[in-house]
Design a protein around this motif. Structure first.
Motif, PDB file in Angstrom:
ATOM      1  N   ALA A 125       1.494   2.601 -36.171  1.00 29.29           N
ATOM      2  CA  ALA A 125       0.958   4.094 -35.904  1.00 29.29           C
ATOM      3  C   ALA A 125       2.191   4.956 -35.153  1.00 29.29           C
ATOM      4  CB  ALA A 125       0.022   3.940 -34.715  1.00 29.29           C
ATOM      5  N   GLY A 126       2.098   6.211 -35.063  1.00 30.38           N
ATOM      6  CA  GLY A 126       2.814   7.029 -34.319  1.00 30.38           C
ATOM      7  C   GLY A 126       4.555   6.653 -34.584  1.00 30.38           C
ATOM      8  N   THR A 127       5.087   6.782 -33.512  1.00 24.54           N
ATOM      9  CA  THR A 127       6.579   6.557 -33.374  1.00 24.54           C
ATOM     10  C   THR A 127       6.872   5.272 -34.238  1.00 24.54           C
ATOM     11  OG1 THR A 127       7.227   7.838 -31.557  1.00 24.54           O
ATOM     12  CG2 THR A 127       8.848   5.980 -31.998  1.00 24.54           C
ATOM     13  N   SER A 128       6.053   4.209 -34.118  1.00 25.94           N
ATOM     14  CA  SER A 128       6.398   2.966 -34.881  1.00 25.94           C
ATOM     15  C   SER A 128       6.212   3.025 -36.485  1.00 25.94           C
ATOM     16  CB  SER A 128       5.310   1.906 -34.521  1.00 25.94           C
ATOM     17  OG  SER A 128       5.522   1.396 -32.936  1.00 25.94           O
ATOM     18  N   ILE A 175       4.346  -3.044 -37.250  1.00 26.90           N
ATOM     19  CA  ILE A 175       5.457  -2.633 -36.374  1.00 26.90           C
ATOM     20  C   ILE A 175       4.675  -2.096 -35.071  1.00 26.90           C
ATOM     21  CG2 ILE A 175       7.534  -1.219 -36.052  1.00 26.90           C
ATOM     22  CD1 ILE A 175       7.812  -0.916 -38.853  1.00 26.90           C
ATOM     23  N   SER A 176       5.187  -2.674 -33.971  1.00 27.29           N
ATOM     24  CA  SER A 176       4.184  -2.114 -32.875  1.00 27.29           C
ATOM     25  C   SER A 176       4.999  -2.445 -31.483  1.00 27.29           C
ATOM     26  CB  SER A 176       2.911  -2.643 -32.809  1.00 27.29           C
ATOM     27  OG  SER A 176       2.398  -2.287 -31.443  1.00 27.29           O
ATOM     28  N   GLN A 177       5.289  -1.367 -30.827  1.00 26.74           N
ATOM     29  CA  GLN A 177       6.367  -1.817 -29.507  1.00 26.74           C
ATOM     30  C   GLN A 177       5.336  -2.522 -28.383  1.00 26.74           C
ATOM     31  OE1 GLN A 177       7.206  -1.901 -25.674  1.00 26.74           O
ATOM     32  NE2 GLN A 177       5.415  -0.653 -25.800  1.00 26.74           N
ATOM     33  N   GLY A 183       2.318  -3.957 -29.286  1.00 28.36           N
ATOM     34  CA  GLY A 183       1.836  -5.365 -30.124  1.00 28.36           C
ATOM     35  C   GLY A 183       0.269  -5.381 -29.779  1.00 28.36           C
ATOM     36  N   THR A 204      -1.870  -2.250 -30.357  1.00 25.32           N
ATOM     37  CA  THR A 204      -2.626  -0.782 -30.915  1.00 25.32           C
ATOM     38  C   THR A 204      -3.722  -1.439 -31.732  1.00 25.32           C
ATOM     39  OG1 THR A 204      -0.531   0.228 -30.747  1.00 25.32           O
ATOM     40  CG2 THR A 204      -2.022   0.817 -32.481  1.00 25.32           C
ATOM     41  N   VAL A 238       5.483   7.124 -21.622  1.00 25.00           N
ATOM     42  CA  VAL A 238       4.583   7.033 -22.881  1.00 25.00           C
ATOM     43  C   VAL A 238       5.219   7.338 -24.211  1.00 25.00           C
ATOM     44  CG1 VAL A 238       2.586   8.456 -23.764  1.00 25.00           C
ATOM     45  CG2 VAL A 238       2.477   7.586 -21.602  1.00 25.00           C
ATOM     46  N   ALA A 239       6.221   8.288 -24.140  1.00 21.43           N
ATOM     47  CA  ALA A 239       7.297   8.672 -25.275  1.00 21.43           C
ATOM     48  C   ALA A 239       8.093   7.373 -25.550  1.00 21.43           C
ATOM     49  CB  ALA A 239       8.093  10.033 -24.920  1.00 21.43           C
ATOM     50  N   SER A 240       8.035   6.931 -26.859  1.00 23.15           N
ATOM     51  CA  SER A 240       8.548   5.630 -27.267  1.00 23.15           C
ATOM     52  C   SER A 240      10.142   6.186 -27.510  1.00 23.15           C
ATOM     53  CB  SER A 240       7.899   5.034 -28.324  1.00 23.15           C
ATOM     54  OG  SER A 240       8.783   3.817 -28.836  1.00 23.15           O
ATOM     55  N   GLN A 246      13.306  -0.965 -33.100  1.00 18.02           N
ATOM     56  CA  GLN A 246      12.615  -1.185 -34.242  1.00 18.02           C
ATOM     57  C   GLN A 246      13.676  -1.076 -35.782  1.00 18.02           C
ATOM     58  OE1 GLN A 246       9.429   1.350 -33.673  1.00 18.02           O
ATOM     59  NE2 GLN A 246       8.200  -0.228 -32.735  1.00 18.02           N
ATOM     60  N   LYS A 291       8.083  13.679 -30.646  1.00 23.16           N
ATOM     61  CA  LYS A 291       8.480  13.525 -29.290  1.00 23.16           C
ATOM     62  C   LYS A 291       8.299  14.859 -28.682  1.00 23.16           C
ATOM     63  CE  LYS A 291       9.067  10.332 -29.014  1.00 23.16           C
ATOM     64  NZ  LYS A 291       8.753   8.911 -29.358  1.00 23.16           N
ATOM     65  N   VAL A 311      -2.491   2.470 -27.043  1.00 24.79           N
ATOM     66  CA  VAL A 311      -3.817   2.918 -27.486  1.00 24.79           C
ATOM     67  C   VAL A 311      -4.687   1.810 -28.076  1.00 24.79           C
ATOM     68  CG1 VAL A 311      -4.863   4.512 -29.007  1.00 24.79           C
ATOM     69  CG2 VAL A 311      -2.583   4.960 -28.137  1.00 24.79           C
TER      70      VAL A 311
END
Ligand code: M6R
Length: 357
Positions: free
Chosen positions: A55-58, A101-103, A105, A107, A153-155, A162, A238, A354
């Motif tokens: 999701a998102g940045t990942s 892929i998850s910063q 882990g 989500t 919050v902004a990765s 990654q 971003k 999230v």
């Protein structure tokens, strides 16, 4: 702790060279060869297709990862937004491998897919920054990002970590499959590290770009082709999430199919040109919007730059340019948010992880 930095986000942007060095160290053996756990490589070797779920940045990092798996390792790869995949699962190949892929882990959207995939008996690998996280515990195998805690919050550093880890994974897979696409990745990543440092040192210059292009605007566009397109989408995310400027990333060639109608006098358009094969094409697209009044900020790379480019990143391997160009966009987003007086680390309506679907 954010130490001398005003915000975690700025600290984490600045952490990126150290994170690159840490990844290089963690993923090489004593002879300085790339090293990935054998069980992970076995998973890849016995799969006919990779499904990246994020999701998102990942998810944006996954788009770059697909390029590595396909171009280097020759393994067909699909990238899916987790929340869509759960309710609209595509036809699967016979031997799929799922890479999460998850910063964090944690989500929930990604976890919902993992639960499903496990029920069906498919193989899974989690690439995460947090050992012991839910996705790490529940997948068959795990690769760690080694980026250190990401608080803003902004990765930022998780995204580059990654991409770096996916590049290593794809190169080792290519080697194990006997492909002739091996590059000296550790040397190239070391160059990337130096280049990221150079961009970070240019922060005052990048802040000037924000003064010039984003101070009063309500919207902005990011265009690019091939990998630069994916970086543009990440740059737009971003900017949106912390500056609240409406921003969208587009494939350069797709603009003329509708979006170009939104270009007005002084609309900021960030164009990225780091890919030789499409350098002229993206410059053509930049001219198209300029002719309609857009204010184009051209970000290019040494060796491909032309007079008048706004910012030029140092030259790195063409497959690794996202690791450097994204830093320009991270800093642009940071200063845009800062200048608007926003809470940079904790933007409105958002949480770091999230955990609801
Ligand atoms: O922890 P995850 O990597 O799974 O998080 C996924 C997204 O929620 C996350 O990347 C989000 O898009 C970021 N706030 C973007 O900066």
């Amino acid at each position: 702790e954010k130490g001398t930095y005003d915000h975690f986000m700025l600290k984490e942007i600045n952490d990126q060279p150290a994170t690159m060095r840490k990844i290089i160290q963690e993923y090489q053996d004593k002879d300085e060869n790339l090293k990935i756990d054998g069980a992970v490589i076995d998973q890849l070797k016995s799969s006919d297709r990779i499904y990246i779920i994020a999701a998102g940045t990942s998810y944006h990092a996954g788009l770059i990862g697909k390029e590595y798996f396909e171009k280097w390792a020759g393994v067909p790869t699909e990238v899916h937004v987790a929340s869509e995949f759960v309710y609209n699962t595509p036809l699967l190949s016979e031997k799929p491998l799922f890479i999460f892929i998850s910063q964090s882990g944690e989500t929930a959207d990604s976890r919902a897919v993992l639960v499903d995939v496990k029920k069906q008996g498919h193989k899974s690998l989690t690439v995460t920054n947090v050992p012991g996280s839910t996705l790490a515990r529940e997948a068959d195998e795990t690769l760690i990002l080694h980026a250190g805690p990401e608080i803003a919050v902004a990765s930022t550093k998780a995204y580059t970590a990654q991409i770096a880890v996916l590049s290593i994974l794809a190169q080792v897979t290519a080697r194990e499959l006997g492909k002739d696409t091996e590059i000296n990745l550790m040397r190239e990543l070391a160059k990337v590290t130096t280049a990221i440092t150079a961009v970070i040192d240019d922060a005052p210059e990048i802040e000037q770009i924000v003064n010039e292009y984003l101070e009063t605007t309500r919207n902005a566009f990011f265009i690019g082709r091939t990998m630069d397109y994916y970086v543009g989408v990440e740059g737009a995310l971003k900017l949106k999430e912390i500056s609240y400027i409406q921003a969208e990333g587009f494939a350069g060639g797709e603009l003329k199919h509708g979006t170009i109608a939104l270009i007005e006098e002084n609309t900021p358009v960030f164009a990225l040109a780091t890919q030789e094969r499409v350098n002229l094409n993206i410059r053509g697209n930049a001219q198209e919007v300029e002719a309609r009044g857009a204010k184009v900020c051209m970000v290019s790379m040494e060796g491909m730059d032309q007079e008048g480019d706004t910012y030029v990143i140092p030259q790195v391997h063409e497959m690794l340019t996202p690791l450097v160009s994204v830093v320009v966009y991270q800093l642009i987003a940071y200063y845009a948010a800062l200048h608007r007086g926003n809470d940079v680390d904790k933007p409105r309506n958002l949480a770091k992880s999230v955990t609801v679907e």
